[in-house]
Design a protein around this motif. Structure first.
Motif, mmCIF file in Angstrom:
data_model
loop_
_atom_site.group_PDB
_atom_site.id
_atom_site.type_symbol
_atom_site.label_atom_id
_atom_site.label_comp_id
_atom_site.label_asym_id
_atom_site.label_seq_id
_atom_site.Cartn_x
_atom_site.Cartn_y
_atom_site.Cartn_z
ATOM 1 N N ASP A 186 62.917 16.682 86.857
ATOM 2 C CA ASP A 186 64.335 17.039 86.871
ATOM 3 C C ASP A 186 65.220 15.822 87.123
ATOM 4 O OD1 ASP A 186 64.190 19.681 86.223
ATOM 5 O OD2 ASP A 186 64.696 20.459 88.210
ATOM 6 N N THR A 187 64.613 14.652 87.286
ATOM 7 C CA THR A 187 65.371 13.425 87.513
ATOM 8 C C THR A 187 64.959 12.383 86.473
ATOM 9 O OG1 THR A 187 63.743 12.452 89.015
ATOM 10 C CG2 THR A 187 65.425 13.887 89.982
ATOM 11 N N GLY A 222 65.753 17.338 80.797
ATOM 12 C CA GLY A 222 66.313 18.064 79.668
ATOM 13 C C GLY A 222 67.584 18.786 80.041
ATOM 14 N N THR A 223 68.219 19.382 79.057
ATOM 15 C CA THR A 223 69.438 20.160 79.268
ATOM 16 C C THR A 223 69.168 21.269 80.264
ATOM 17 O OG1 THR A 223 70.143 19.709 77.021
ATOM 18 C CG2 THR A 223 71.183 21.558 78.139
ATOM 19 N N GLY A 224 70.039 21.408 81.241
ATOM 20 C CA GLY A 224 69.887 22.445 82.242
ATOM 21 C C GLY A 224 69.186 21.970 83.486
ATOM 22 N N GLY A 227 69.018 16.869 87.209
ATOM 23 C CA GLY A 227 69.250 15.432 87.175
ATOM 24 C C GLY A 227 70.110 15.033 86.004
ATOM 25 N N PRO A 228 70.479 13.757 85.915
ATOM 26 C CA PRO A 228 71.308 13.268 84.816
ATOM 27 C C PRO A 228 70.543 13.274 83.505
ATOM 28 C CG PRO A 228 70.517 11.439 86.144
ATOM 29 C CD PRO A 228 70.103 12.689 86.858
ATOM 30 N N THR A 229 71.229 13.443 82.418
ATOM 31 C CA THR A 229 70.619 13.424 81.095
ATOM 32 C C THR A 229 71.290 12.344 80.258
ATOM 33 O OG1 THR A 229 70.259 15.800 81.275
ATOM 34 C CG2 THR A 229 69.998 14.829 79.086
ATOM 35 N N PRO A 230 70.773 11.117 80.303
ATOM 36 C CA PRO A 230 71.425 10.040 79.577
ATOM 37 C C PRO A 230 71.222 10.171 78.076
ATOM 38 C CG PRO A 230 69.355 9.294 80.490
ATOM 39 C CD PRO A 230 69.574 10.694 80.990
ATOM 40 N N THR A 231 72.095 9.547 77.326
ATOM 41 C CA THR A 231 71.920 9.497 75.876
ATOM 42 C C THR A 231 70.921 8.409 75.556
ATOM 43 O OG1 THR A 231 74.187 10.192 75.518
ATOM 44 C CG2 THR A 231 73.075 9.109 73.679
ATOM 45 N N PRO A 232 69.790 8.767 74.891
ATOM 46 C CA PRO A 232 68.788 7.738 74.621
ATOM 47 C C PRO A 232 69.293 6.671 73.666
ATOM 48 C CG PRO A 232 68.132 9.885 73.722
ATOM 49 C CD PRO A 232 69.422 10.078 74.437
ATOM 50 N N THR A 233 68.906 5.445 73.929
ATOM 51 C CA THR A 233 69.334 4.339 73.078
ATOM 52 C C THR A 233 68.205 3.832 72.200
ATOM 53 O OG1 THR A 233 68.794 2.765 74.825
ATOM 54 C CG2 THR A 233 71.055 3.590 74.745
#
Length: 241
Positions: A186-187, A222-224, A227-233
């Motif tokens: 969750d993180t 994941g969504t929901g 923890g934070p959900t960064p945009t993958p680069t």
């Protein structure tokens, strides 16, 4: 001294595990296991389980061991059968696009090792006696989960041709129970969190191909998830196999 890099990024709902060894990988004579305890009880799955009752084992990836998994990992679920009091293992179907296996570690100084990137939905299964879970696709995001905890304990093992443990994450031998290692999915997990290396001077195996140097994990919630959900680069793009 470890030599893994810390530059991987994985999409939401996925986890990447790097397994580093001291010598050239030997998929014909050795099996390389990544073992998960997904119950959330914070207990480590130890190597004795492979030859006894699989206590605190929920799932494991296996690479090598001869022809079966020499080119692509197998995934098995461990089920404690209440009717017999023994553990049983079941093969998990791995749909195309849900697992990326790389028989080397890209863009790293490490000469030996492999990595697996996988959709965590593959581990979110009910007991085998229940209805099967919904199909897993490469773009399905987990968690939140339905059947497992977000907190996982993880172990690495190597086995010889007789399926006997040769090495583990412990500096004191394959069957030692003196370590703990885990992540919270969750993180966001990235170095130095999610990394465990053994002191190089503490090797107890004379086979470099079986000697485990360490593990490094990258995991994006994941969504929901809480923890934070960064945009993958970016993410590894090499095709499985």
């Amino acid at each position: 001294m470890n030599s893994l890099t810390g530059d991987a990024v994985v999409p939401a709902g996925q986890t990447l595990i790097r397994f580093e060894t001291a010598g050239q990988l030997d998929f014909q004579n050795l099996s390389y296991l990544i073992v998960f305890n997904t119950t959330g009880n914070n207990l480590q799955p130890f190597a004795q389980g492979f030859n006894t009752d699989f206590k605190n084992w929920s799932y494991f990836f296996v690479v090598g061991g001869g022809a079966n998994f020499a080119n692509f990992p197998g995934l098995l679920q461990v089920y404690q059968d209440p009717s017999s009091g023994t553990a049983r293992t079941f093969n998990i179907n791995v749909p195309t696009g849900t697992v990326n296996f790389q028989p080397s570690i890209p863009n790293a100084n490490a000469q030996f090792g492999f990595q697996i990137t996988f959709n965590r939905c593959l581990l979110d299964n009910p007991p085998p006696t229940a209805n099967p879970p919904p199909p897993v696709s490469s773009n399905r995001i987990c968690g939140p989960y339905n059947n497992i905890s977000p907190v996982w304990n993880i172990s690495l093992f190597t086995l010889d041709r007789t399926q006997s443990p040769v090495d583990s994450l412990s500096p004191n031998g394959p069957s030692a129970t003196d370590y703990t290692f885990g992540i919270d999915t969750d993180t966001l997990v990235a170095p130095p969190n999610g990394t465990k290396f053994k002191p190089a001077s503490n090797s107890v195996t004379n086979n470099p191909s079986a000697q485990i140097i360490g593990v490094q994990i990258f995991s994006t919630p994941g969504t929901g998830a809480s923890g934070p959900t960064p945009t993958p680069t970016g993410a590894p793009t090499r095709a499985p196999g």
